[in-house]
Design a protein around this motif. Structure first.
Motif, PDB file in Angstrom:
ATOM      1  N   ALA A 113     -20.922   3.597   0.881  1.00 27.05           N
ATOM      2  CA  ALA A 113     -20.461   2.331   0.311  1.00 27.05           C
ATOM      3  C   ALA A 113     -19.591   1.525   1.276  1.00 27.05           C
ATOM      4  N   THR A 114     -18.703   2.197   1.998  1.00 28.88           N
ATOM      5  CA  THR A 114     -17.856   1.533   2.991  1.00 28.88           C
ATOM      6  C   THR A 114     -17.074   0.353   2.403  1.00 28.88           C
ATOM      7  N   THR A 115     -16.174   0.653   1.498  1.00 25.98           N
ATOM      8  CA  THR A 115     -15.334  -0.405   0.936  1.00 25.98           C
ATOM      9  C   THR A 115     -14.413  -0.954   2.027  1.00 25.98           C
TER      10      THR A 115
ATOM     11  N   GLY B 297      -2.726   4.110  -6.786  1.00 24.59           N
ATOM     12  CA  GLY B 297      -3.935   4.068  -5.960  1.00 24.59           C
ATOM     13  C   GLY B 297      -5.165   4.559  -6.691  1.00 24.59           C
ATOM     14  N   ALA B 298      -5.046   4.713  -8.004  1.00 24.33           N
ATOM     15  CA  ALA B 298      -6.196   5.172  -8.788  1.00 24.33           C
ATOM     16  C   ALA B 298      -7.247   4.064  -8.866  1.00 24.33           C
ATOM     17  N   ALA B 299      -8.478   4.469  -9.142  1.00 19.90           N
ATOM     18  CA  ALA B 299      -9.564   3.508  -9.325  1.00 19.90           C
ATOM     19  C   ALA B 299     -10.680   4.190 -10.089  1.00 19.90           C
ATOM     20  N   LYS B 300     -11.556   3.395 -10.632  1.00 19.14           N
ATOM     21  CA  LYS B 300     -12.816   3.833 -11.236  1.00 19.14           C
ATOM     22  C   LYS B 300     -12.644   4.674 -12.497  1.00 19.14           C
ATOM     23  N   VAL B 301     -12.054   5.859 -12.366  1.00 20.27           N
ATOM     24  CA  VAL B 301     -11.963   6.763 -13.513  1.00 20.27           C
ATOM     25  C   VAL B 301     -10.568   7.414 -13.599  1.00 20.27           C
ATOM     26  N   PRO B 302      -9.512   6.601 -13.779  1.00 19.07           N
ATOM     27  CA  PRO B 302      -8.149   7.152 -13.742  1.00 19.07           C
ATOM     28  C   PRO B 302      -7.914   8.247 -14.783  1.00 19.07           C
ATOM     29  N   PHE B 303      -8.487   8.119 -15.952  1.00 21.76           N
ATOM     30  CA  PHE B 303      -8.226   9.114 -16.987  1.00 21.76           C
ATOM     31  C   PHE B 303      -8.860  10.460 -16.636  1.00 21.76           C
TER      32      PHE B 303
ATOM     33  N   GLY C 258     -19.113   2.748  -6.536  1.00 28.09           N
ATOM     34  CA  GLY C 258     -19.449   4.131  -6.894  1.00 28.09           C
ATOM     35  C   GLY C 258     -18.725   5.173  -6.081  1.00 28.09           C
ATOM     36  N   MET C 259     -18.273   4.809  -4.889  1.00 27.01           N
ATOM     37  CA  MET C 259     -17.649   5.772  -3.991  1.00 27.01           C
ATOM     38  C   MET C 259     -16.163   5.953  -4.309  1.00 27.01           C
ATOM     39  N   ARG C 260     -15.473   4.830  -4.471  1.00 30.64           N
ATOM     40  CA  ARG C 260     -14.026   4.888  -4.581  1.00 30.64           C
ATOM     41  C   ARG C 260     -13.597   5.346  -5.977  1.00 30.64           C
ATOM     42  N   GLY C 261     -12.526   6.112  -6.023  1.00 32.21           N
ATOM     43  CA  GLY C 261     -11.942   6.498  -7.299  1.00 32.21           C
ATOM     44  C   GLY C 261     -12.450   7.825  -7.820  1.00 32.21           C
ATOM     45  N   GLU C 262     -13.478   8.379  -7.180  1.00 36.10           N
ATOM     46  CA  GLU C 262     -13.831   9.757  -7.511  1.00 36.10           C
ATOM     47  C   GLU C 262     -12.694  10.652  -7.004  1.00 36.10           C
ATOM     48  N   PHE C 263     -12.644  11.886  -7.470  1.00 35.67           N
ATOM     49  CA  PHE C 263     -11.549  12.776  -7.077  1.00 35.67           C
ATOM     50  C   PHE C 263     -11.856  13.386  -5.715  1.00 35.67           C
ATOM     51  N   TYR C 264     -10.969  13.152  -4.777  1.00 41.63           N
ATOM     52  CA  TYR C 264     -11.104  13.680  -3.423  1.00 41.63           C
ATOM     53  C   TYR C 264      -9.971  14.683  -3.176  1.00 41.63           C
TER      54      TYR C 264
ATOM     55  N   GLY D  57      -9.668   0.518 -21.169  1.00 41.94           N
ATOM     56  CA  GLY D  57      -9.890   1.783 -20.461  1.00 41.94           C
ATOM     57  C   GLY D  57     -10.804   1.610 -19.261  1.00 41.94           C
ATOM     58  N   SER D  58     -11.426   0.460 -19.168  1.00 42.35           N
ATOM     59  CA  SER D  58     -12.281   0.180 -18.015  1.00 42.35           C
ATOM     60  C   SER D  58     -11.404  -0.015 -16.787  1.00 42.35           C
ATOM     61  N   ALA D  59     -11.949   0.245 -15.630  1.00 41.55           N
ATOM     62  CA  ALA D  59     -11.182   0.099 -14.405  1.00 41.55           C
ATOM     63  C   ALA D  59     -11.688  -1.108 -13.625  1.00 41.55           C
ATOM     64  N   ILE D  60     -10.781  -1.684 -12.834  1.00 40.90           N
ATOM     65  CA  ILE D  60     -11.131  -2.854 -12.034  1.00 40.90           C
ATOM     66  C   ILE D  60     -11.365  -2.372 -10.605  1.00 40.90           C
ATOM     67  N   VAL D  61     -12.520  -2.637 -10.082  1.00 43.16           N
ATOM     68  CA  VAL D  61     -12.762  -2.235  -8.697  1.00 43.16           C
ATOM     69  C   VAL D  61     -13.108  -3.445  -7.838  1.00 43.16           C
ATOM     70  N   GLY D  62     -12.624  -4.611  -8.262  1.00 45.52           N
ATOM     71  CA  GLY D  62     -12.879  -5.807  -7.478  1.00 45.52           C
ATOM     72  C   GLY D  62     -14.102  -6.575  -7.939  1.00 45.52           C
ATOM     73  N   GLN D  63     -14.599  -6.239  -9.118  1.00 42.40           N
ATOM     74  CA  GLN D  63     -15.841  -6.870  -9.581  1.00 42.40           C
ATOM     75  C   GLN D  63     -15.590  -8.080 -10.475  1.00 42.40           C
ATOM     76  N   GLY D  64     -14.325  -8.463 -10.677  1.00 47.02           N
ATOM     77  CA  GLY D  64     -14.045  -9.636 -11.512  1.00 47.02           C
ATOM     78  C   GLY D  64     -13.971  -9.311 -12.983  1.00 47.02           C
TER      79      GLY D  64
END
Lengths: 161, 757
Positions: free
Chosen positions: B197-199, B220-226, B255-261, B492-499
């Motif tokens: 993805a290369t954000t 710094g959470a994203a996508k799926v914080p819960f 799809g890449m960012r916010g997964e658990f690393y 509960g939705s997350a914002i990843v820069g999609q507006g």
């Protein structure tokens, strides 16, 4: 080391390690966090600022090189009351999504249109090709910059008059 | 949705822009906490080996270093990163430990974390750590992995982590019965390259431990914080209520960012260990080396059809090179690539095995349109090979096999394990194909096929696709009437820069029948709701938007109830209008006056059926035979996405996704050498599209078939743009040069080689 320069019209003096980049100095020492770092190796353009009139990558220069320089960041081309014509054109055309690359692109476009208010679409694309945006596909950004030309043309005419 | 519709459907300018355009966004690296330390991560430079010595003494005594954390400090057992959505016991042995524990399995795997007074000192200290690794032979491709000669996980005895089986009808019987000249069989191999993805914003985290409250906060959470909070709480041994994940502005997700690393454990752990805030900001090399990679699949597929082009069956095998570990969503692409292989087409018999093979490369996860981009490339290329062989026009071949409106809802193949059966909800796939042909001027442009004009060969390609979205099961929202009469909406939705903020405001303002300015959106952070599901699978508008509608209905009930007491009338008689509550006899009370009664309402939306957007893309390319360079002369995308909430935001998603898809097709490649070293660790080596590359894209959106699965009628639309691009471009190039590309990326040298075998 001590270095003194002017940023967004304000004189500042900062104490930095010689190895501190201008980007880190602006972000972390001066806490002007509108300038972003996307790659730290000069390829993405997110950290672009204006130094003495030229758009430069602040991740590729050291803060200590900035003695007596005049620096403009995205904060310096913004105001509280309203979006500038360039910013308004970006908003109108949905020329940003996540907004991370946006400050660097605004600064690049501002530097270009200040120098060349009649820049052609090809010229605009060519200059913007130094900035990477992952969200928009660039088409709306180019449309926004084309539209913003009018405001810079007016400015250029009034400066000449 | 029974509301005055004033915002939904309009190209409302984005609320987010006002801060982002002024440089006032708040990305994680913009935060400074008092007393904050900085972390840097020592990563393996060896793709496969055993750590035989790890000496951190010199690093620990460097002035400014606060701690060096290794597996030893974390203790036994070292936590691993689980699958996020559906647990699968077979995959547990392949989970990634949060720090290398005895063995390293890819270049970039964390071995130690240095925490120091500055990021520079932390990086200096990395140089002082002595690591000795006994190397083992690396597996870099699916063939060497499948041979099992070098095992990544000795205890499992195999590099084959899992095989999915996708079945519809009886493909083997169909092939066995095809014994006469009436039938045609074609077997082909295709492959897609590893990329990601290369954000533009790299990952980053700040962990902060409050020892008095025994509370951990992670920025710094994203996508799926819960979901990430649940994982972290379990790994670190705290109740979920003692952990909060905070989402600020996020510089791209895909799809890449916010997964658990691993760092999502390591940085909070370091903060608690030291009782001081710790910040870690990934650099670009780390990003390319450690974020989920994607898309490395190869296939061997066989298609059976009648000589008139009617498809009867597809069978075969797809291999996924999933890298060194099963991370939180590693199963999605290998599932999708088989389960949705048929796309919008009627393929009555399917049998596809799709494998997940572990290799000594970076672990993989989702990237926009996971498995779908790859599967569409395989399918659309295979179709053109077959159509060409049978002398059938590629458009006619597709027309014959597209599922028709009357066949809806149409069942897709069933996949196991974790059995899943999906059906296409609604739509007219032939109509979007026809519109695409018309907008593209296909009839005229098809005449250019293979012609050499001013030194370049011209060609056209077309492909159809579906986009699964609105992934369930649930989303939550809460609305609170504030004292100034504004409504705070927590999603509960997350914002990843999609507006999404703007889209949520549009939906909430329409549902409450109030001006947009009175809505304020709070998103993503775990402090707002008891549970949220996040932003993936093109779900936020569909699921989050529908939860907002439910919350709005409930808030209106609460307002009516409170107003009825003040107005001395029955609850059902209270009329809500423009932020006022009216009784039948004309008495009025403003919402502002009711705010003191602490009015709030929760909403939820449950749906286990996906939405399916769909459409067709066509491309006109010109190929330079001297250099192999391909120009995209024209690219037309037609898509039906159900109800459109914000046409400009939608268009942005689609154009952006197409350009990402063109990057995937022509440029982006995470190249490894045979020893397992990544050769493309900077953005000077890993090429992304720029402003000069793809200026000619035309997008046509329509909303003819609203989804029956949610009150908005919306369908997921964030991924559709990328899905068909590889196949469409490859087929356009084939039509120009007369040779079918079977591998991506189509770099100039690859195209030149196709023309000069």
């Amino acid at each position: 080391m001590n270095v003194a320069f002017d940023i967004n019209g304000q004189p500042v003096e900062v104490q930095v390690e010689p190895r501190t980049t201008l980007a880190d100095c602006i972000r972390h020492d001066l806490r002007l966090t509108g300038t972003h770092v996307g790659c730290a190796h000069g390829t993405c353009g997110a950290c672009t600022v204006i130094v003495d009139g030229d758009a430069v990558r602040s991740c590729l220069i050291l803060a200590v090189q900035m003695q007596h320089a005049k620096i403009v960041t995205v904060e310096g081309i913004s105001n509280d009351d309203a979006l500038t014509p360039l910013q308004a054109a970006f908003r109108k055309h949905f020329a940003l999504q996540c907004g991370f690359c946006t400050p660097g692109i605004l600064i690049t476009a501002h530097a270009l249109l200040t120098e060349e208010p009649n820049a052609s679409e090809d010229r605009i694309r060519d200059v913007l090709s130094g900035s990477i945006c992952r969200c928009t596909g660039y088409i709306p950004i180019v449309q926004a910059v084309l539209e913003a030309r009018a405001a810079y043309q007016v400015q250029a005419r009034s400066a000449a008059a | 949705m029974n509301v005055v519709n004033s915002y939904v459907g309009q190209p409302i300018e984005r609320i987010e822009d006002l801060r982002l355009l002024r440089g006032r966004g708040q990305f994680v690296d913009d935060l400074h906490l008092d007393g904050m330390l900085h972390a840097a991560v020592l990563r393996s430079s060896i793709p496969h080996g055993r750590i035989i010595r790890l000496d951190t003494t010199a690093a620990r005594v460097l002035p400014g270093v606060a701690a060096v954390i290794t597996a030893a400090e974390i203790g036994d057992p070292v936590p691993t990163i689980p699958l996020r959505l559906v647990p699968m016991s077979d995959l547990v042995p392949y989970e990634q430990p949060v720090i290398a524990n005895g063995k390293v399995r890819y270049v970039g795997e964390p071995i130690a974390v240095v925490v120091a007074e500055s990021a520079a000192i932390a990086e200096d200290a990395l140089e002082l750590i002595a690591v000795e690794i006994e190397t083992l032979p690396p597996c870099v491709d699916t063939r060497s992995a499948a041979a099992n000669q070098s095992l990544l996980f000795e205890e499992t005895g195999t590099n084959l982590a899992l095989t999915y089986t996708t079945v519809l009808g009886d493909a083997d019987a169909a092939f066995a019965a095809a014994t006469t000249d009436e039938y045609y069989i074609r077997r082909e191999r295709f492959d897609t390259q590893r990329h990601t993805a290369t954000t533009m914003e790299t990952r980053g985290l700040i962990g902060a431990w409050d020892s008095e409250r025994q509370h951990l906060t992670v920025y710094g959470a994203a996508k799926v914080p819960f979901a990430s909070r649940g994982m972290l709480a379990k790994q670190i041994g705290l109740p979920e209520s003692a952990v909060d994940l905070i989402e600020g502005d996020v510089g791209g997700g895909f799809g890449m960012r916010g997964e658990f690393y691993p760092e999502d454990f390591l940085i909070p752990f370091a903060a608690r260990h030291l009782d001081r805030p710790v910040k870690w900001i990934e650099d670009r090399r780390e990003h390319l080396l450690t974020c989920n990679h994607a898309r490395e699949f190869d296939c061997d597929l066989e298609l059976l059809c009648r000589r008139d082009g009617t498809i009867l069956a597809v069978r075969g095998r797809i291999n996924g090179n999933i890298g060194a570990y099963i991370r939180s969503n590693a199963t999605i692409a290998p599932r999708n690539i088989a389960q949705f292989f048929s796309g919008p087409y009627r393929i009555p018999n399917i049998h596809i095995e799709s494998t997940m093979l572990v290799t000594n490369k970076t672990p993989t996860g989702t990237y926009r349109g996971p498995g779908r981009f790859e599967g569409d490339f395989f399918r659309e290329c295979l179709f053109d090979v077959v159509a060409d062989d049978l002398g059938i026009d590629p458009v006619a071949f597709r027309r014959r096999n597209l599922i028709t409106r009357d066949e809806m809802p149409a069942k897709l193949a069933t996949i196991t394990p974790v059995r899943q059966q999906e059906e296409l909800d609604c739509g007219d796939y032939l109509q979007t194909l026809d519109r695409c042909l018309a907008e593209f001027h296909w009839v005229d442009k098809a005449k250019l096929k293979g012609r050499l004009i001013e030194g370049r060969y011209h060609g056209v390609g077309i492909g159809c696709f579906i986009e699964g979205g609105g992934v369930g099961p649930r989303e939550n929202a809460r609305m609170v009437l504030e004292s100034d009469g504004s409504i705070a909406v927590y999603v509960g939705s997350a914002i990843v820069g999609q507006g999404l903020e703007t889209v949520c405001v549009q939906i909430a303002a329409d549902a409450l029948e109030v001006p947009m300015e009175r809505i304020r959106i709070f998103h993503g952070s775990t402090t707002y709701l008891h549970a949220g599901f996040g932003s993936f699978g093109s779900r936020s508008t569909v699921m989050g938007g529908s939860a907002i509608i439910d919350a709005a209905e409930n808030l209106k009930k609460a307002i009516r109830t409170a107003a009825a007491l003040r107005l001395n009338c029955a609850v059902d008689d209270v009329l809500l209008e423009a932020g006022m509550a009216k009784s039948p006899d004309g008495n009025v009370v403003g919402w502002t006056d009711l705010a003191s009664e602490n009015l709030r309402a929760d909403g939820t939306f449950f749906c286990d059926r996906r939405t399916y957007g769909y459409g067709a893309h066509a491309a006109h390319v010109a190929v330079d035979p001297g250099t192999g360079h391909v120009e995209v002369v024209d690219y037309v995308a037609v898509g039906d996405v159900g109800r459109i909430i914000n046409p400009m935001a939608l268009r942005g998603q689609i154009v952006g996704a197409i350009v990402q898809g063109l990057g995937s097709t022509f440029l982006e490649h995470l190249v490894y050498d045979e020893d397992g070293q990544l050769l493309t660790g900077s953005l000077a080596d890993y090429l992304l599209p720029t402003a000069i590359d793809y200026p000619n894209i035309r997008v046509f959106d329509q909303e003819e078939y609203p989804s029956p699965n949610n009150p908005l009628g919306a369908k997921g639309a964030g991924e559709g743009g990328i899905i068909p691009v590889g196949g469409v471009i490859a087929n356009a190039i084939a039509s120009a040069i007369g040779v079918q590309p079977k591998s991506l990326p189509l770099s100039p040298s690859r195209v030149w080689e196709l023309m000069n075998p």
